[in-house]
Design an enzyme around this catalytic site. Structure first.
Site, short mmCIF file in Angstrom:
data_model
loop_
_atom_site.label_atom_id
_atom_site.label_comp_id
_atom_site.label_asym_id
_atom_site.label_seq_id
_atom_site.Cartn_x
_atom_site.Cartn_y
_atom_site.Cartn_z
N THR A 283 0.83 -1.21 0.00
CA THR A 283 0.00 0.00 0.00
C THR A 283 0.86 1.25 0.00
O THR A 283 0.64 2.18 -0.79
CB THR A 283 -0.94 0.00 1.22
OG1 THR A 283 -1.87 -1.07 1.07
CG2 THR A 283 -1.70 1.31 1.34
N ASN B 242 -5.70 -9.55 -8.28
CA ASN B 242 -5.78 -10.27 -7.01
C ASN B 242 -7.04 -11.12 -6.87
O ASN B 242 -7.07 -12.04 -6.06
CB ASN B 242 -5.68 -9.29 -5.84
CG ASN B 242 -6.69 -8.18 -5.92
OD1 ASN B 242 -6.97 -7.66 -7.00
ND2 ASN B 242 -7.26 -7.81 -4.81
N CYS C 224 -20.70 -8.31 1.95
CA CYS C 224 -22.16 -8.16 2.03
C CYS C 224 -22.51 -7.21 3.15
O CYS C 224 -21.96 -7.27 4.23
CB CYS C 224 -22.81 -9.49 2.33
SG CYS C 224 -22.53 -10.68 1.05
#
Lengths: 380, 376
Positions: B71, B149, B318
């Protein structure tokens, strides 16, 4: 001169002959809240006093969460000597600016100066010492209060406490805790009335995951901070849901699921000694919370079901959730058991009379007993 | 038994990596910036790791900046190097990037740069025409990933670089590709790599860049890493990364591909109508495959497998009210319903055939049970 916290109680005043027992419990609860700080707590003159501590902010934070209290004020306790009182007033006012007024009271009438004279003289001294302050006797920004009792107390400002009734005076109840926004708020509202609470959570692995469980644990711990501990029942609910899904009409699936929750909750409530169930239902919020649907779930319970949010809008519920600190956790996006088999078109006007037929193919007792037997108990 | 099939999330550090790191902390704990012998030795260790990593990406003459991971390296590349491009008006990024790349382009957009999102087809191949258009319009920075990924799709980096060369800086996020699919710094100006995807430790990664690339540092301080990334070097992490990179060379990627194909075949034998999302498995990276099991939501299958000790991951998160499916899969043209069924399985050279067979057996059992209870 020493720092004390003046603690005022709220609704306990409405109590009649049983007031003293409420006050005893309330004082004990304040003692529990400051446990570990070394502070001493006592009840006198219709107030609770907390003294002998280091960190005022910490004590205020602990005490203001105790249910049954109206407000608290950090104060100075001094001997009943006018010069001492004056010194404490200057200390209280040293960082204030704007308008002020001195409010003096003496419940000890043997104190040589009367309240009015005391207020006038102290006001003058404060004005001399702090040029940032001006007097306004009608709408002051700061009220500097002086009370002459067994000692003299000087303070400015009042911090609102949690309100409600002392924890433990209202009996015990069982909260159906889903992990959403509403149920923790419902639990808080009833706990605030002095009710000890356990929580019941329904899990449906593999449809719900470990993170959903962790979320409920986090919420239960938050509520436990208000009630001084909480027992949580984790109910394995998958089998009930699968059977309902397979053997009942789809449009009644959610409602029958809720009826099973009530059946299981009633049994667990007895284990805890609870005299009522608490749910986060709000009238008309979803299909299972219409008046007809609530009627269908309500008839299951053999103990009263409290729904403290029944007349609140979602936005009002969210506001309380934010206030009590549960909102951020409640909105974490993990599937809970309620949403697993949501029917596309749930019935919003179900009839009670139709329920036995809809549930006819289920072995209700066996399913309920199995779920209760598999329930895990956690203590926070 | 446990079948860990989530190696794209992270890998278990190799014991030899752990040993190296422990040794580094116990004995080689000196600050590489200090001037006495043991400290100079720590500096030499850092330098050796740097050289070996550069060799691994055919980056002789390139610069390598150690960071806290992928990152940070992506941030340093896009905001640090991208931010240094004079008059940058347009920047292009593929539609299927990792959030650490996407978020940096969002930041560029806030700074007034026009961001062109380049779509992909069902195989995960970049829309080269759209890229060409962006370059023609003056895009000065392009960022694409080496290996996707979620699906294992491999970008044709040499072809992309042939297009960008002389027109734009090309940044390649190699977190999922490093040492598992071929890569050379001849084909990019900036390259991100990370330690914990190759059995190394978490908290270490690097940005490789051509020597002439200007970068605005994002960490100010003592001037380590040539002033481009201040902060005392993470010497245990660097020692661990070095060992992990060395060990990766011992593995045969062809064998890893065989394992993946075996997984697909074994899983397919259990679930006949299984879907493969994204590219042709044989043409994709050797360790990642995205599969769909019709009628069973990925999250549910994940938890069911979890109960059997089989660990995988969903591309989708979700929420209780609204289902959000993977934007990567939808960008590859997978329908929302099919994306709901998706699970990603990712292997490492250490994955065994036994693990895969165990997972297949459990998958078959879970699927047979869960298929009965579909949401109507």
């Amino acid at each position: 001169m020493r720092k004390v916290l003046l603690v005022r109680f709220g609704e306990v005043y409405l109590k009649g002959l049983n007031r003293s027992s409420f006050l005893k419990i309330l004082t004990d609860n304040v003692k529990k809240a400051v446990k570990g700080t070394g502070a001493s707590v006592w009840l006198a003159d219709s107030r609770i006093y907390v003294a002998e501590f280091e960190d005022m902010d910490d004590i205020v934070n602990r005490v203001k969460k105790v249910f049954g209290l109206y407000s608290v004020s950090p104060a100075y306790e001094v001997d009943k000597d006018f010069e001492e009182i004056s010194k404490a007033c200057l200390e209280v006012c040293k960082d204030l600016s704007g308008t002020f007024k001195v409010l003096a009271r003496r419940s000890d009438k043997s104190f040589p100066i009367n309240s009015m004279d005391m207020a006038v003289e102290l006001g003058g001294r404060i004005l001399d010492a702090n040029s940032q302050l001006k007097v306004d006797v009608h709408k002051p920004e700061h009220k500097v209060c002086v009370e002459v009792r067994d000692h003299a107390y000087v303070y400015s400002g009042e911090i609102m406490a949690a309100g409600g009734l002392p924890m433990g005076t209202g009996g015990k109840a069982a909260l159906l805790l889903s992990g959403g926004i509403d149920s923790p708020v419902a639990g808080y509202q009833i706990m605030r009335r002095g009710v000890r609470m356990c929580a019941i959570h329904f899990m449906s692995p593999p449809y719900t995951g470990e993170l959903a469980r962790e979320k409920v644990v986090t919420l239960a711990k938050m509520l436990a901070a208000y009630s001084g501990g909480m027992r949580v029942y984790m109910v394995p609910f998958t089998k009930c849901q699968l059977e309902i899904h397979e053997k009942c009409p789809e449009e009644l699936g959610t409602l029958i699921t809720r009826r099973f929750m009530m059946r299981i909750a009633c049994k667990l409530a007895k284990d805890f000694g609870a005299q009522a169930l608490v749910t986060g239902e709000s009238l008309g919020q979803v299909a299972s919370q219409t008046m007809e649907a609530i009627g269908c779930t309500d008839e299951i319970s053999d103990i009263p079901v409290f729904r403290p949010l029944i007349g609140l809008d979602k936005i009002e519920i969210i506001r309380i959730a934010e206030k009590i600190g549960t909102y951020e956790t409640s909105i974490l996006p993990y599937e809970d058991c309620c949403t697993v088999f949501t029917p596309r078109h749930p019935m919003t006007r179900p009839k009670k009379s139709g329920m036995p037929k809809a549930e006819a193919r289920l072995d209700i007792d066996a399913l309920v007993d199995e779920a209760v037997a598999g329930t895990e108990k956690l203590i926070f | 038994m446990i079948a860990y099939l989530d190696n794209s999330a992270t890998t278990r550090p190799d014991d030899r990596v752990v040993d190296k790191m422990a040794q580094c902390m116990r004995e080689g704990y000196f600050n590489p910036s200090s001037v006495y012998l043991p400290a100079v030795n720590a500096f030499r260790e850092v330098r050796a790791c740097r050289e070996e990593l550069l060799q691994a990406v055919h980056g002789a003459g390139c610069r390598l900046i150690f960071t806290s991971g992928g990152t940070e390296a992506n941030n340093l590349a896009i905001l640090g190097a991208g931010g240094r491009i004079r008059g940058l008006k347009i920047a292009a990024v593929s539609a299927v990037e990792h959030p650490s790349v996407r978020a940096c382009f969002d930041e560029l957009a806030r700074q007034g740069v026009e961001v062109r999102v380049i779509g992909v087809n069902g195989k995960g191949e970049l829309d080269f025409a759209a890229l060409e258009k962006a370059l023609e319009d003056g895009a000065g920075l392009v960022s694409v990933m080496q290996v996707n990924n979620e699906t294992g799709a491999i970008n044709d980096i040499p072809r992309i670089h042939a297009m960008t060369q002389g027109r734009a800086l090309l940044h390649v996020d190699g977190v999922q590709g490093f040492l598992r699919t071929p890569f050379s710094m001849k084909d990019a100006e900036l390259y991100t790599l990370s330690g914990h995807k190759i059995h190394g430790p978490k908290g270490i990664g690097a940005l490789v860049c051509r020597e002439n690339i200007l970068i605005n540092p994002r960490n100010m301080g003592g001037g380590q890493e040539n002033g481009l990334r201040s902060g005392t070097e993470n010497t245990p992490g660097i020692a661990g990364l070095r060992e992990a990179a060395r060990l990766m060379k011992e593995y045969d990627m062809g064998e890893l591909m065989q394992k993946k194909l075996h997984l697909i075949q074994a899983f397919g034998a259990q679930v006949e109508n299984m879907r493969i999302n994204g590219p042709d498995p044989a043409a994709a990276a050797p360790h990642i495959v995205n599969l769909g099991f019709p009628g069973v939501r990925g999250e549910v299958m994940l938890h069911a497998l979890e109960a059997c000790g089989v660990y995988a991951s969903t591309g989708s998160a979700c929420s209780s009210k609204k289902l959000k499916v993977s934007s990567v899969l939808t960008a590859m043209g997978v329908s929302p319903t099919e994306a709901e069924w998706a699970l990603r399985f990712s292997l490492s050279p250490k994955t065994t055939f036994e693990e895969i067979d165990y997972a297949a057996e459990k998958l078959g059992a879970c699927y047979a049970q869960l298929r009965r209870f579909q949401r109507r």
